[in-house]
Structures are given as structure tokens and as C-alpha cells.
Design a protein around this motif. Structure first.
Motif, PDB file in Angstrom:
ATOM      1  N   ILE A 130       0.855  -1.187   0.000  1.00 49.38           N
ATOM      2  CA  ILE A 130       0.000   0.000   0.000  1.00 49.38           C
ATOM      3  C   ILE A 130       0.885   1.228   0.000  1.00 49.38           C
ATOM      4  CG2 ILE A 130      -1.822   1.257   1.222  1.00 49.38           C
ATOM      5  CD1 ILE A 130      -2.655  -1.422   2.490  1.00 49.38           C
ATOM      6  N   ALA A 131       0.915   1.930  -1.089  1.00 51.05           N
ATOM      7  CA  ALA A 131       1.839   3.061  -1.246  1.00 51.05           C
ATOM      8  C   ALA A 131       1.455   4.241  -0.368  1.00 51.05           C
ATOM      9  CB  ALA A 131       1.888   3.490  -2.709  1.00 51.05           C
ATOM     10  N   ASP A 132       0.166   4.524  -0.278  1.00 47.35           N
ATOM     11  CA  ASP A 132      -0.286   5.680   0.492  1.00 47.35           C
ATOM     12  C   ASP A 132      -0.164   5.376   1.990  1.00 47.35           C
ATOM     13  OD1 ASP A 132      -1.968   8.343   0.444  1.00 47.35           O
ATOM     14  OD2 ASP A 132      -2.918   7.023   1.929  1.00 47.35           O
ATOM     15  N   ILE A 133       0.589   6.198   2.722  1.00 49.14           N
ATOM     16  CA  ILE A 133       0.869   5.915   4.121  1.00 49.14           C
ATOM     17  C   ILE A 133      -0.381   5.969   4.977  1.00 49.14           C
ATOM     18  CG2 ILE A 133       1.447   8.322   4.656  1.00 49.14           C
ATOM     19  CD1 ILE A 133       3.116   5.147   6.110  1.00 49.14           C
ATOM     20  N   ASP A 134      -1.318   6.869   4.658  1.00 52.21           N
ATOM     21  CA  ASP A 134      -2.555   6.964   5.435  1.00 52.21           C
ATOM     22  C   ASP A 134      -3.437   5.737   5.215  1.00 52.21           C
ATOM     23  OD1 ASP A 134      -1.896   9.441   6.532  1.00 52.21           O
ATOM     24  OD2 ASP A 134      -2.742  10.533   4.828  1.00 52.21           O
ATOM     25  N   ALA A 135      -3.490   5.267   3.980  1.00 54.31           N
ATOM     26  CA  ALA A 135      -4.266   4.066   3.683  1.00 54.31           C
ATOM     27  C   ALA A 135      -3.633   2.845   4.354  1.00 54.31           C
ATOM     28  CB  ALA A 135      -4.357   3.859   2.177  1.00 54.31           C
ATOM     29  N   ARG A 136      -2.308   2.806   4.397  1.00 60.00           N
ATOM     30  CA  ARG A 136      -1.613   1.703   5.073  1.00 60.00           C
ATOM     31  C   ARG A 136      -1.902   1.728   6.565  1.00 60.00           C
ATOM     32  NH1 ARG A 136       4.661   1.982   4.555  1.00 60.00           N
ATOM     33  NH2 ARG A 136       4.044   2.085   2.352  1.00 60.00           N
ATOM     34  N   TYR A 137      -1.908   2.915   7.123  1.00 59.38           N
ATOM     35  CA  TYR A 137      -2.233   3.111   8.537  1.00 59.38           C
ATOM     36  C   TYR A 137      -3.642   2.618   8.839  1.00 59.38           C
ATOM     37  CZ  TYR A 137      -2.863   6.225  12.698  1.00 59.38           C
ATOM     38  OH  TYR A 137      -3.110   6.776  13.919  1.00 59.38           O
ATOM     39  N   ASP A 138      -4.611   2.996   8.008  1.00 59.54           N
ATOM     40  CA  ASP A 138      -5.993   2.547   8.203  1.00 59.54           C
ATOM     41  C   ASP A 138      -6.100   1.033   8.107  1.00 59.54           C
ATOM     42  OD1 ASP A 138      -6.843   5.134   8.541  1.00 59.54           O
ATOM     43  OD2 ASP A 138      -7.833   5.311   6.596  1.00 59.54           O
ATOM     44  N   ARG A 139      -5.373   0.469   7.170  1.00 58.55           N
ATOM     45  CA  ARG A 139      -5.447  -0.984   6.985  1.00 58.55           C
ATOM     46  C   ARG A 139      -4.838  -1.722   8.172  1.00 58.55           C
ATOM     47  NH1 ARG A 139      -8.303  -5.128   6.158  1.00 58.55           N
ATOM     48  NH2 ARG A 139      -7.276  -6.886   5.138  1.00 58.55           N
ATOM     49  N   LEU A 140      -3.767  -1.181   8.755  1.00 58.98           N
ATOM     50  CA  LEU A 140      -3.186  -1.820   9.932  1.00 58.98           C
ATOM     51  C   LEU A 140      -4.155  -1.756  11.113  1.00 58.98           C
ATOM     52  CD1 LEU A 140      -0.926  -3.276  11.369  1.00 58.98           C
ATOM     53  CD2 LEU A 140       0.215  -1.061  11.743  1.00 58.98           C
ATOM     54  N   VAL A 141      -4.908  -0.677  11.222  1.00 55.12           N
ATOM     55  CA  VAL A 141      -5.950  -0.594  12.251  1.00 55.12           C
ATOM     56  C   VAL A 141      -6.927  -1.761  12.084  1.00 55.12           C
ATOM     57  CG1 VAL A 141      -7.979   0.721  12.987  1.00 55.12           C
ATOM     58  CG2 VAL A 141      -5.789   1.894  12.640  1.00 55.12           C
ATOM     59  N   GLU A 142      -7.358  -2.006  10.852  1.00 55.05           N
ATOM     60  CA  GLU A 142      -8.308  -3.095  10.590  1.00 55.05           C
ATOM     61  C   GLU A 142      -7.694  -4.452  10.877  1.00 55.05           C
ATOM     62  OE1 GLU A 142     -10.704  -0.732   7.002  1.00 55.05           O
ATOM     63  OE2 GLU A 142      -9.388  -2.439   6.533  1.00 55.05           O
ATOM     64  N   LEU A 143      -6.456  -4.648  10.449  1.00 53.51           N
ATOM     65  CA  LEU A 143      -5.803  -5.938  10.664  1.00 53.51           C
ATOM     66  C   LEU A 143      -5.533  -6.184  12.140  1.00 53.51           C
ATOM     67  CD1 LEU A 143      -3.312  -5.883   7.660  1.00 53.51           C
ATOM     68  CD2 LEU A 143      -5.276  -7.408   7.936  1.00 53.51           C
ATOM     69  N   ASN A 144      -5.264  -5.124  12.877  1.00 51.94           N
ATOM     70  CA  ASN A 144      -5.071  -5.274  14.317  1.00 51.94           C
ATOM     71  C   ASN A 144      -6.369  -5.740  14.983  1.00 51.94           C
ATOM     72  OD1 ASN A 144      -3.542  -4.969  16.827  1.00 51.94           O
ATOM     73  ND2 ASN A 144      -4.898  -3.240  17.220  1.00 51.94           N
ATOM     74  N   VAL A 145      -7.493  -5.180  14.574  1.00 52.85           N
ATOM     75  CA  VAL A 145      -8.787  -5.646  15.089  1.00 52.85           C
ATOM     76  C   VAL A 145      -8.976  -7.122  14.756  1.00 52.85           C
ATOM     77  CG1 VAL A 145     -11.292  -5.461  14.801  1.00 52.85           C
ATOM     78  CG2 VAL A 145      -9.912  -3.390  15.073  1.00 52.85           C
ATOM     79  N   GLN A 146      -8.674  -7.490  13.530  1.00 54.40           N
ATOM     80  CA  GLN A 146      -8.803  -8.885  13.114  1.00 54.40           C
ATOM     81  C   GLN A 146      -7.992  -9.810  14.015  1.00 54.40           C
ATOM     82  OE1 GLN A 146      -8.269  -9.999   8.875  1.00 54.40           O
ATOM     83  NE2 GLN A 146      -6.635 -11.345   9.592  1.00 54.40           N
ATOM     84  N   GLU A 147      -6.737  -9.460  14.262  1.00 51.61           N
ATOM     85  CA  GLU A 147      -5.881 -10.337  15.057  1.00 51.61           C
ATOM     86  C   GLU A 147      -6.326 -10.393  16.518  1.00 51.61           C
ATOM     87  OE1 GLU A 147      -3.723 -12.435  13.949  1.00 51.61           O
ATOM     88  OE2 GLU A 147      -4.017 -11.747  11.893  1.00 51.61           O
ATOM     89  N   GLN A 148      -6.873  -9.306  17.034  1.00 50.74           N
ATOM     90  CA  GLN A 148      -7.366  -9.336  18.411  1.00 50.74           C
ATOM     91  C   GLN A 148      -8.628 -10.185  18.520  1.00 50.74           C
ATOM     92  OE1 GLN A 148      -4.978  -8.323  20.282  1.00 50.74           O
ATOM     93  NE2 GLN A 148      -4.074  -7.573  18.349  1.00 50.74           N
ATOM     94  N   CYS A 149      -9.453 -10.182  17.479  1.00 52.10           N
ATOM     95  CA  CYS A 149     -10.598 -11.094  17.450  1.00 52.10           C
ATOM     96  C   CYS A 149     -10.125 -12.548  17.457  1.00 52.10           C
ATOM     97  CB  CYS A 149     -11.459 -10.843  16.216  1.00 52.10           C
ATOM     98  SG  CYS A 149     -12.466  -9.349  16.273  1.00 52.10           S
ATOM     99  N   VAL A 150      -9.089 -12.840  16.709  1.00 53.05           N
ATOM    100  CA  VAL A 150      -8.518 -14.191  16.714  1.00 53.05           C
ATOM    101  C   VAL A 150      -8.020 -14.533  18.108  1.00 53.05           C
ATOM    102  CG1 VAL A 150      -6.660 -15.640  15.830  1.00 53.05           C
ATOM    103  CG2 VAL A 150      -7.935 -14.191  14.262  1.00 53.05           C
ATOM    104  N   ASN A 151      -7.387 -13.570  18.787  1.00 46.64           N
ATOM    105  CA  ASN A 151      -6.904 -13.814  20.141  1.00 46.64           C
ATOM    106  C   ASN A 151      -8.059 -14.120  21.095  1.00 46.64           C
ATOM    107  OD1 ASN A 151      -4.254 -13.480  19.406  1.00 46.64           O
ATOM    108  ND2 ASN A 151      -4.141 -11.344  20.053  1.00 46.64           N
ATOM    109  N   VAL A 152      -9.174 -13.432  20.926  1.00 53.47           N
ATOM    110  CA  VAL A 152     -10.359 -13.737  21.735  1.00 53.47           C
ATOM    111  C   VAL A 152     -10.799 -15.177  21.505  1.00 53.47           C
ATOM    112  CG1 VAL A 152     -12.820 -13.237  22.028  1.00 53.47           C
ATOM    113  CG2 VAL A 152     -11.183 -11.346  21.872  1.00 53.47           C
ATOM    114  N   LEU A 153     -10.834 -15.582  20.246  1.00 49.31           N
ATOM    115  CA  LEU A 153     -11.299 -16.924  19.903  1.00 49.31           C
ATOM    116  C   LEU A 153     -10.325 -18.024  20.309  1.00 49.31           C
ATOM    117  CD1 LEU A 153     -12.767 -15.973  16.455  1.00 49.31           C
ATOM    118  CD2 LEU A 153     -14.065 -16.859  18.369  1.00 49.31           C
TER     119      LEU A 153
END
Length: 239
Positions: free
Chosen positions: A137-160
């Protein structure tokens, strides 16, 4: 900025308003709690669970920390999870991140942040797991937003991954786990509608942690809770 004294004046107004609308409001509030939701969110002062969800006191059990993490050696978040699932019998677990998260942004930077380093390392691990997608992801802001989403995903996995969630689902068919992101720029909640079919199928043999779950599954000849989540009508479902 609200002054210190103003907070107490606001509290008195809040009490008066609720008492006028429902004379037994505080009697009921003090009697017990039976929330349907456990909300795991960020400590950011701009992201308040009850307000953004539009719920009343007593409807959501809340845990907040930097960057909405569920870390396997954090007794605080694990104790909240245990209490909410085993004793309050919540029906939904929500991990809610937000765009513009300072903790996620800090984790993207190669800086020594002192005591924050061990905590942020967990977010950096999320980056490591998904670096190919993020680095593309070239755009740094878009990369930042995507990491926010992926972090949520991984924390959901940790819950499970937790035994208490697996146990309670086997016994009671709850809780359902959700991944959300709050957009500060619009005020809207985004349901990530994460697809865990492939992810959880791959990890179920490793993270089926409970002997009680295994024994009950063998006696009832039921699949593991982690496996059941892969079915559209089964769970713990992740929305």
C-alpha cells in the motif's frame, strides 16, 4: 475544555435528568448488571463505547486499553474476558478499533518509546504477519488505516483462542465475536465482517486449549467450537 468543578455539576444534572425521567433508575442500576455486550476498545479519549453504540448504562461491559489489544499475558484483559463470558454470559464480544489510533501509528515507527515498547510490540507483530499486504500500500494513510483493521482482526482471533470462549460456546452457543472500526472522520461504525473460515480452520488444532471442551466434544461427538465457527449458522460467529 471542561473544568474539574464542572464535572461534578454535570454529574448532578445527569442524576436529576435520569431521576425525573425514571424515579427508580438508580435503584435498578445498583441492583445488578446483565449486559449482552463485552466491548474491547481503545483508551483514546475520543472513542467512548456507550456513546458511539447509543446504549444505556448496564448494557455493555467495557474494557479499554491502548490500541484495543487482547494479549495473552495481560491479566487485565484476560480477567475481563473471563468475567464477561463465564459470569455475565455476554452474547456478543466486540473488538473495536478506530482510524487515527495513536498506538497503531506509534507501532509503525521505528522509535524507542520506553515502557510502551513491549505493548506496541504486539501491534508490530500484526504488521509482521501482514507486512506483504501492508507494504504494497503506497499511500501511508491508507496503510495506517489498513493496519488498524488488521489489528482488530488479530485481536478477534486472540479472543477466539481463549479456552473460556470455546467452553461457553460449546455449552451455551454464545458468544458471537465481532470486529468493528470507528471512523472519527465520519462518526460511523464499520463492521469489518471478517471471514474467519480459512483462518480458524488452520489454527483450530493448535488453539483448542480446553480439556473440558475436548472431553465434552468427544462425549457428544460434536466438532470443536473453533471448527464450528466456519459454518455460516454456527459459531462462535465472527461478523
Amino acid at each position: 475544555m471542561t473544568s474539574y468543578q464542572q464535572i461534578f455539576e454535570n454529574n448532578q444534572k445527569w442524576v436529576a435528568e435520569h431521576s425525573a425521567n425514571a424515579p427508580d433508575f438508580f435503584t435498578q442500576l445498583a441492583s445488578s448488571q446483565a449486559p449482552d455486550y463485552l466491548y474491547i476498545g481503545c483508551s483514546d479519549s475520543r472513542v467512548t463505547a456507550e456513546e458511539l453504540m447509543g446504549v444505556a448504562p448496564g448494557e455493555v461491559f467495557v474494557h479499554r486499553n491502548i490500541a484495543n489489544m487482547v494479549v495473552n499475558n495481560d491479566l487485565n484483559s484476560l480477567s475481563v474476558l473471563e468475567y464477561a463470558v463465564r459470569h455475565l454470559h455476554v452474547k456478543h464480544i466486540v473488538v473495536c478499533g478506530h482510524y487515527g489510533c495513536g498506538g497503531v501509528k506509534a507501532a509503525m515507527q521505528p522509535k524507542d518509546l520506553g515502557i510502551l515498547n513491549p505493548w506496541l510490540r504486539n501491534i508490530r507483530d500484526v504488521y509482521r504477519l501482514h507486512h506483504a499486504e501492508l507494504d504494497a500500500i503506497a499511500d501511508i494513510d491508507a496503510r495506517y488505516d489498513r493496519l488498524v483493521e488488521l489489528n482488530v482482526q488479530e485481536q478477534c482471533v486472540n479472543v477466539l483462542k481463549s479456552a473460556v470462549v470455546q467452553e461457553q460456546y460449546l455449552l451455551h452457543k454464545i458468544p458471537v465475536v465481532h470486529g468493528w472500526v470507528f471512523d472519527l472522520r465520519t462518526g460511523l461504525l464499520k463492521d469489518l465482517k471478517l471471514d474467519y473460515e480459512h483462518i480458524l480452520h488452520n489454527i483450530q488444532q493448535i488453539y483448542d486449549l480446553s480439556d473440558e471442551v475436548t472431553q465434552a466434544r468427544n462425549e457428544k461427538k460434536e466438532p470443536s467450537p473453533a471448527a464450528e465457527i466456519t459454518e455460516a449458522a454456527e459459531g462462535p460467529k465472527v461478523a
